[in-house]
Structure formats: structure tokens, C-alpha cells
Design an enzyme around this catalytic site. Structure first.
Site, PDB file in Angstrom:
ATOM      1  N   CYS A   2       0.833  -1.197   0.000  1.00 16.16           N
ATOM      2  CA  CYS A   2       0.000   0.000   0.000  1.00 16.16           C
ATOM      3  C   CYS A   2       0.874   1.257   0.000  1.00 16.16           C
ATOM      4  O   CYS A   2       1.864   1.330   0.720  1.00 16.16           O
ATOM      5  CB  CYS A   2      -0.964   0.083   1.176  1.00 16.16           C
ATOM      6  N   ARG A  27       4.046  -0.084  -4.725  1.00 17.62           N
ATOM      7  CA  ARG A  27       3.780  -0.671  -3.403  1.00 17.62           C
ATOM      8  C   ARG A  27       2.499  -1.501  -3.368  1.00 17.62           C
ATOM      9  O   ARG A  27       2.199  -2.158  -2.369  1.00 17.62           O
ATOM     10  CB  ARG A  27       3.676   0.440  -2.352  1.00 17.62           C
ATOM     11  N   TRP A  74      -2.538  -2.790  -1.743  1.00 13.21           N
ATOM     12  CA  TRP A  74      -2.207  -4.208  -1.901  1.00 13.21           C
ATOM     13  C   TRP A  74      -3.084  -4.910  -0.883  1.00 13.21           C
ATOM     14  O   TRP A  74      -2.886  -4.784   0.324  1.00 13.21           O
ATOM     15  CB  TRP A  74      -0.723  -4.446  -1.606  1.00 13.21           C
ATOM     16  N   ASN A 100      -1.851   1.678   5.619  1.00 10.86           N
ATOM     17  CA  ASN A 100      -0.918   0.665   5.111  1.00 10.86           C
ATOM     18  C   ASN A 100      -0.573  -0.228   6.294  1.00 10.86           C
ATOM     19  O   ASN A 100      -0.158   0.275   7.331  1.00 10.86           O
ATOM     20  CB  ASN A 100       0.332   1.372   4.573  1.00 10.86           C
ATOM     21  N   GLU A 484      18.083 -17.343  -7.917  1.00  7.80           N
ATOM     22  CA  GLU A 484      17.656 -15.996  -8.298  1.00  7.80           C
ATOM     23  C   GLU A 484      17.080 -15.988  -9.719  1.00  7.80           C
ATOM     24  O   GLU A 484      16.060 -15.337  -9.979  1.00  7.80           O
ATOM     25  CB  GLU A 484      18.845 -15.019  -8.170  1.00  7.80           C
ATOM     26  N   LYS A 488      13.253 -14.753 -10.460  1.00  3.77           N
ATOM     27  CA  LYS A 488      12.922 -13.674 -11.395  1.00  3.77           C
ATOM     28  C   LYS A 488      11.923 -14.157 -12.442  1.00  3.77           C
ATOM     29  O   LYS A 488      10.999 -13.441 -12.809  1.00  3.77           O
ATOM     30  CB  LYS A 488      14.190 -13.161 -12.103  1.00  3.77           C
ATOM     31  N   GLU A 491       8.359 -14.572 -10.888  1.00  6.17           N
ATOM     32  CA  GLU A 491       7.613 -13.369 -10.543  1.00  6.17           C
ATOM     33  C   GLU A 491       7.277 -12.517 -11.757  1.00  6.17           C
ATOM     34  O   GLU A 491       6.285 -11.805 -11.748  1.00  6.17           O
ATOM     35  CB  GLU A 491       8.338 -12.535  -9.469  1.00  6.17           C
TER      36      GLU A 491
HETATM   37  C1  F6R Z   1      12.214 -10.197  -5.889  1.00  6.33           C
HETATM   38  C2  F6R Z   1      12.089  -9.207  -4.824  1.00  6.33           C
HETATM   39  C3  F6R Z   1      11.751  -9.680  -3.453  1.00  6.33           C
HETATM   40  C4  F6R Z   1      12.530  -8.866  -2.405  1.00  6.33           C
HETATM   41  C5  F6R Z   1      12.071  -9.254  -0.989  1.00  6.33           C
HETATM   42  C6  F6R Z   1      12.856  -8.526   0.074  1.00  6.33           C
HETATM   43  O1  F6R Z   1      12.573  -9.589  -7.086  1.00  6.33           O
HETATM   44  O2  F6R Z   1      12.220  -8.043  -5.048  1.00  6.33           O
HETATM   45  O3  F6R Z   1      11.981 -11.051  -3.305  1.00  6.33           O
HETATM   46  O4  F6R Z   1      13.897  -9.114  -2.572  1.00  6.33           O
HETATM   47  O5  F6R Z   1      10.713  -8.951  -0.847  1.00  6.33           O
HETATM   48  O6  F6R Z   1      12.701  -7.148  -0.050  1.00  6.33           O
HETATM   49  P1  F6R Z   1      13.691  -6.143   0.677  1.00  6.33           P
HETATM   50  O7  F6R Z   1      15.027  -6.303   0.062  1.00  6.33           O
HETATM   51  O8  F6R Z   1      13.098  -4.790   0.436  1.00  6.33           O
HETATM   52  O9  F6R Z   1      13.691  -6.526   2.137  1.00  6.33           O
END
Ligand code: F6R
Length: 614
Positions: A2, A27, A74, A100, A484, A488, A491
Site C-alpha cells: 500500500c 507498493r 495491496w 498501510n 535468483e 525472477k 515473478e
Molecule cells: C524479488 C524481490 C523480493 C525482495 C524481498 C525482500 O525480485 O524483489 O523477493 O527481494 O521482498 O525485499 P527487501 O530487500 O526490500 O527486504
């Protein structure tokens, strides 16, 4: 999770609110809505779906008023419908709230409020706050700030809340607990938002808010108090990046722009870290040599892509500094009884600095007596604020939901930590460290050269765009790269993708290879010949090929590759640095696949950039 924005000042409020929401849409994008502070009543418009639906509904009909609040959602409690979109109103339609986070005790509040005659219109947890505030504002003779202070004392959970009332429309009141909120200080106007990106085009002066602080803004004033009304002095800071950094700058998507920003992001995070006498400079760690020598264990906590940076940290730190490293998924760590004490360093890695799972794991670690170091990309966010020390990465704002440049800078940060610890503990000599550092300095140029030759990857995605499954293989430090690559692809392309350690294949996953469809397998060939790992991966390639897989190999220049349908070459680098290079073609592959499949690259379905709920 959000995005929230509030505005009060001379502009027609709908403009900064919609612009702010556009920049916060990363967000969450299940619905969007605004409440404008029209006197005596409020003008409210909200729509399910992306911001464009709200804009269409508004057309040119929105009133010319000078304050309001806006929300991009969200969904957590209640589906993504018009009815559940924020803002939520009290029964008089005069008080609007956006939120949020999650109000954990909302059902109990709802029962109490219904028994007092309030009727609810939505399925959300948020609406209970609108009704509660309405009652408390009356109790406090129209003082919305006092009402917010009292309301928050009875709320459980994590939240940022903004509220506005039609009887005093120029005043906006906000509060935060475990969720982000920043104030933007303009000239004759003020802003509030989840992220400075929402108001960066109007001001670079920001004020950070602490836990349970209530902030009240009017066009000409800002006041902050704790929950008991005691004044808190504003902690002002200057935003160091400019509005252009939050624009696409000619790229079709933020993700593509951010992929191409990686050479600079890596260089910015790396440069200036070696002194003239070959010492790694990491004063931010706030640890003296005795404390570093006394370290017995490192635990890395992180989620998603950041967790993969943590896995790479394990290889680098154990190799160089000879300290045992455990890597934990933050959401799992929190509910265990970890064995940590003051000789444990916990490293919390987070791009946003707001990820609730990581924050909760951090608090758990601190409560168990560990020292916590944050590796973070977002200044003044909650995770660095609650850590004992912070090493900031310099990726700049990452807007696309899928993390790219933040990951590469996180990996650089953990390399620096590894080199520093190794040097202080006498495990690497000054010359060895200087040599490693100089090899790391070559990485930005090498990433650049990969990005100059991405056309073959584009062609490749066209070939595989209709596949439903892609498997990724890695070994050693290439294993997190495989994970990774798969993350990618999941998602962005919404495909079934899994990463495996090459040696694990024969223990089960090889059954996934289907000779009829020719399952695509992407293998990361280990750099160099250490432990014969390259040969072992070549054997794995033969094993999957013999069962009908179509194999794509990522291999460094000149490495021998047998059995591949396609080879993507990356520059030669020391094996430990290979993840920085091998990740890049996988990002491009996932990006191109998402484009080829017609998906929304920057805002993939069901996701949000900053995951501020558990
Ligand atoms: C994948 C992605 C998420 C973030 C995860 C942690 O592309 O972006 O898996 O890596 O939600 O987010 P942060 O790094 O903001 O804690």
C-alpha cells in the site's frame, strides 16, 4: 504494501495526490482512491484496479480543493473491490482514513463499534479506525490529532494511518507503527507519504518519523508528538537523489532501466572503500578490531532476492574471513529459538528497509543478544534505524517490483564486509585484499559489456516463451544465482521455474525433465576449475541432455562447453565474483520473457515492492 500520500497547500490537491500515487504504485496496485478536503463534506473517489481506473473515474470532475489524501492498495483484508478500496469513511462521511499495514484487533474493535451504532460498509480492517477516530474526535472536541493519539493506543499490528476531516480540511494527521511514513516540507505546502518518491518533485526536505509518533500538517506547519502528546523535535534530512531518478528516462520499463543502471550502482557501492595503505574502509560497522576478532558466528537474515545475496555472503565470508555463516529466511528465523549471543553478528539485508519479516527477525535477534548490522538501500528506513549499525548500498531508487540493481549492490556490500573481517582477523593479507578489491573494481565494466550484447538473449526468449517450466542449475556460489534466475522468472513471466544445486539433480529433480517437451534447463557453469566444479556441471548438463532437456549455459569467455543448445558468454572474473556477472543475463532473460508473454513487467500480478506485512 500500500502506498499512502497526503497533501495540504496551495495546489489543486488532486495533482500532487495522483502524481504521488503514480510513484507509489509499486507498493500495491489492487485499487486506488482519494479523499479531497471539501468543506463540510469530503469528495471521495475510489476504484478497483490500477490507478488508471481511478483517473478515468475522476475525469475532469474533481473539485478544485487544496488538501487531501490518496491510497494505492495491496489487498490484505477484503478483496480488491471498489468497496474495499481506501479511503474509508465514518458514518457521517466527514472523516476519511487511509492505511498501510494490518490492524490485528480489528474484529474486536468492529464488534465494539457496531454495538455503539456504527455501521460498516467494507470487509477491511481499516474501516474500524475511521469509526473509532470519529468517536474519539468528538470526545476531544474536534481535535483530530488528539483522537489519533488515543486511537493508536488501542490498535494492535502494523500501520501507517492518515486521516482528514471535512470540518478542518487543511489539516492532515498521520501516525506510523512498523510501517513507513515520511513528511515532505515544502514552501507553503506540506506532504506525507510512504516514500519520498511521492513528493520528490516538489521538495527535497524530508522529516523522518519514529515509532508511534503522531504528525499533524497544515500548509504552514508541522507538529509531531508521541502518543501522550509530548512534543517531538522534527528530524529533518535532505533527500539526495532527484526526481529524474524516479522516472523511466527513455526505457520502456523501470526494470530495464534499473538493469542498465547496474554498472553505476555497483561502482557507487564499491568505490572509495580502500585506503592508501590497503585497508578496507568500513567504519559504518562500528566494530573495533577486538570485537571483530571475537566474532564466532554470523547469521544473515533476509527475504526473497535479498536472501540470495545472503547465500552469496556465506560463500565469501567463510572463504575469506573463516567465520561460520548461517543464512536464514527471515520469516522462518523469527519463530525459532536461535542460538545467538554477543559473539554473533546478525546481518539483515533489505533493499526497502521496511520488510516486516526481516524487521521482526532483526528484533528477535536483538532480543536474543546479537549485534545487528543492516545492509540497506533506503535511507532512514526502519531496519537501519533499529540496527546497531548500517552499511548503505548505493543503488539509487529501485522502482520496479522485481529487484535487480539492489541485489548486485547487496552482493558488493557483503563482499566488502567479508574482505574487511578477513583483513582485521588476519585471514587475508593487505596485498591479498588490495588485489581482490582491484578485481572487484573491474566488475562495473564487465557488467557493461554484458549489457552491450543482450540481443541473443532476446532471441532466446522468443524461442522459449511458450514453455511452462524452466529449470536452473548452479553449483557452489552459482547455486544462489540459479535460485535468483528462477525467482525472477516466476515473478515476472509467471512460469514454473526452479533452481537446483547441480549435485542434487540426481536425488529427485531430474524426473522433471520431460523429453517430449524438451524442458529448458539453464546451467551456470562455475568459473575456473576449482574443485573440478566446472567438469561436474558439464556432467550434469550431459545428464539432463540425455533425458531430452534443451540446455542453455551461462559460461565465462573461453570456457569449454559441451552439450548446450545456446551458450551465453560472460566476462572472466574470479569465481567468487561470478554471481555479479552471471545474474545479469538471467535478469534480462526474465525481463524479455515477461515482455514476450505480455505481462506487466514493473508491476507483476499479486506482488508489491515493499512487503510491510508478515
Ligand atoms: C524479488 C524481490 C523480493 C525482495 C524481498 C525482500 O525480485 O524483489 O523477493 O527481494 O521482498 O525485499 P527487501 O530487500 O526490500 O527486504
Amino acid at each position: 504494501m500500500c502506498g499512502i500520500v497526503g497533501y495540504t497547500g496551495p495546489q489543486s490537491a488532486v495533482t500532487p495526490l495522483i502524481e504521488g500515487l503514480r510513484r507509489l504504485e509499486y507498493r500495491g496496485y489492487d485499487s486506488a482512491g482519494i479523499a479531497l478536503g471539501t468543506p463540510n463534506t469530503l469528495f471521495v473517489e475510489k476504484r478497483a484496479g490500477k490507478l488508471a481506473n481511478l483517473e478515468e473515474a475522476l475525469g475532469s470532475a474533481s473539485p478544485e480543493v487544496h488538501s487531501g489524501i490518496g491510497h494505492t492498495r495491496w489487498a490484505t483484508h477484503g478483496g480488491p473491490t471498489d468497496r474495499n478500496a481506501h479511503p474509508h469513511l465514518d458514518n457521517e462521511g466527514k472523516l476519511a482514513v487511509i492505511h498501510n499495514g494490518i490492524i490485528e484487533n480489528y474484529s474486536q474493535l468492529k464488534v465494539e463499534l457496531e454495538s455503539k451504532g456504527h455501521t460498516f460498509e467494507s470487509d477491511t480492517d481499516t474501516e474500524s479506525v475511521a469509526h473509532l477516530l470519529s468517536d474519539l474526535r468528538k470526545k476531544h472536541h474536534g481535535d483530530l490529532s488528539a483522537a489519533m493519539r488515543e486511537a493508536v493506543q488501542s490498535l494492535r499490528g502494523s500501520f501507517t494511518l492518515l486521516a482528514v476531516h471535512a470540518d478542518d480540511p487543511e489539516t492532515i494527521v498521520g501516525v506510523r507503527r512498523n510501517s513507513p511514513l515520511v513528511v515532505g516540507l515544502g514552501v507553503g505546502e506540506n506532504f506525507m507519504a510512504s516514500d519520498v518518491a511521492a513528493f520528490i518533485q516538489y521538495t527535497k526536505r524530508a522529516v523522518e518519523l519514529g515509532q508511534d509518533e503522531v504528525v499533524t500538517i497544515t500548509p504552514s506547519s508541522i507538529s509531531i508528538t508521541d502518543l501522550y502528546g509530548a512534543e517531538v523535535a522534527p528530524r529533518e534530512y535532505e533527500i539526495t537523489w532527484d526526481a529524474a531518478a524516479a522516472q523511466k528516462g527513455g526505457f520502456t520499463h523501470f526494470m530495464l532501466k534499473e538493469i542498465f543502471e547496474q554498472p553505476k550502482a555497483v561502482a557507487d557501492t564499491l568505490i572509495g572503500r580502500l585506503s592508501d595503505n590497503n585497508q578496507i574502509l568500513l567504519d559504518e560497522l562500528h566494530m573495533n578490531p577486538d570485537e571483530i576478532r571475537a566474532l564466532k558466528k554470523i547469521v544473515v537474515i533476509a527475504c526473497g532476492t535479498a536472501y540470495h545475496a545472503g547465500m552469496i555472503a556465506k560463500y565469501a565470508i567463510e572463504k575469506w574471513a573463516k567465520i561460520s555463516v548461517e543464512v536464514e529466511i527471515a520469516s522462518e528465523y523469527r519463530y525459532r529459538d536461535p542460538i545467538v549471543d554477543s559473539s554473533t553478528l546478525v546481518i539483515a539485508i533489505s533493499q526497502s528497509g521496511e520488510t516486516m519479516d526481516t524487521l521482526m527477525a532483526l528484533r528477535h535477534a536483538k532480543a536474543s543478544g546479537a549485534r545487528v548490522l543492516a545492509v540497506c538501500n533506503t535511507n532512514s528506513s526502519t531496519i537501519p534505524r533499529e540496527s546497531d549499525a548500517v552499511l548503505y548500498t548505493h543503488a539509487g531508487p529501485e522502482i520496479a517490483v522485481a529487484s535487480t540493481k539492489a541485489l548486485l549492490t547487496q552482493i558488493i556490500a557483503v563482499y566488502l564486509i567479508g574482505m574487511h573481517l578477513a583483513q582485521v582477523r588476519g585471514e587475508l593479507s593487505d596485498q591479498e585484499v588490495a588485489h581482490l578489491y582491484s578485481q572487484a573494481l573491474e566488475l562495473p565494466g564487465k557488467i557493461e559489456s554484458i549489457l552491450e550484447t543482450v540481443e541473443p538473449i532476446r532471441e532466446l526468449t522468443r524461442k522459449f516463451a511458450k514453455s511452462e517450466t524452466v529449470l536452473f542449475l548452479g553449483r557452489n556460489i552459482g547455486y544462489p544465482v540459479a535460485l535468483e534466475g528462477a525467482l525472477k522468472l516466476k515473478e515476472l513471466a509467471y512460469m514454473h521455474a526452479e533452481g537446483f544445486a547441480g549435485g542434487e539433480l540426481k536425488h529427485g529433480p531430474i524426473a522433471l525433465i520431460d523429453s517430449e517437451i524438451g524442458t529448458p534447463v539453464i546451467a551456470i557453469l562455475p568459473a575456473g576449475h576449482e574443485h573440478g566444479l566446472d567438469e561436474k556441471m558439464l556432467s550434469n548438463i550431459q545428464e539432463v541432455k540425455a533425458r531430452g532437456a534443451r540446455v542453455i549455459v551461462i559460461a565465462e569467455e573461453g570456457a569449454m562447453v559441451v552439450g548446450a543448445e545456446h551458450v551465453i558468454r560472460i566476462p572472466i572474473a574470479p569465481p567468487i565474483f561470478q554471481p555479479i556477472l552471471a545474474t545479469v543475463p538471467l535478469q534480462v532473460f526474465a525481463y524479455e520473457m515477461a515482455v514476450a508473454r505480455g505481462n506487466d513487467v514493473d508491476q507483476p500480478r499479486n506482488l508489491a515492492k515493499s512487503v510491510t506485512v508478515e
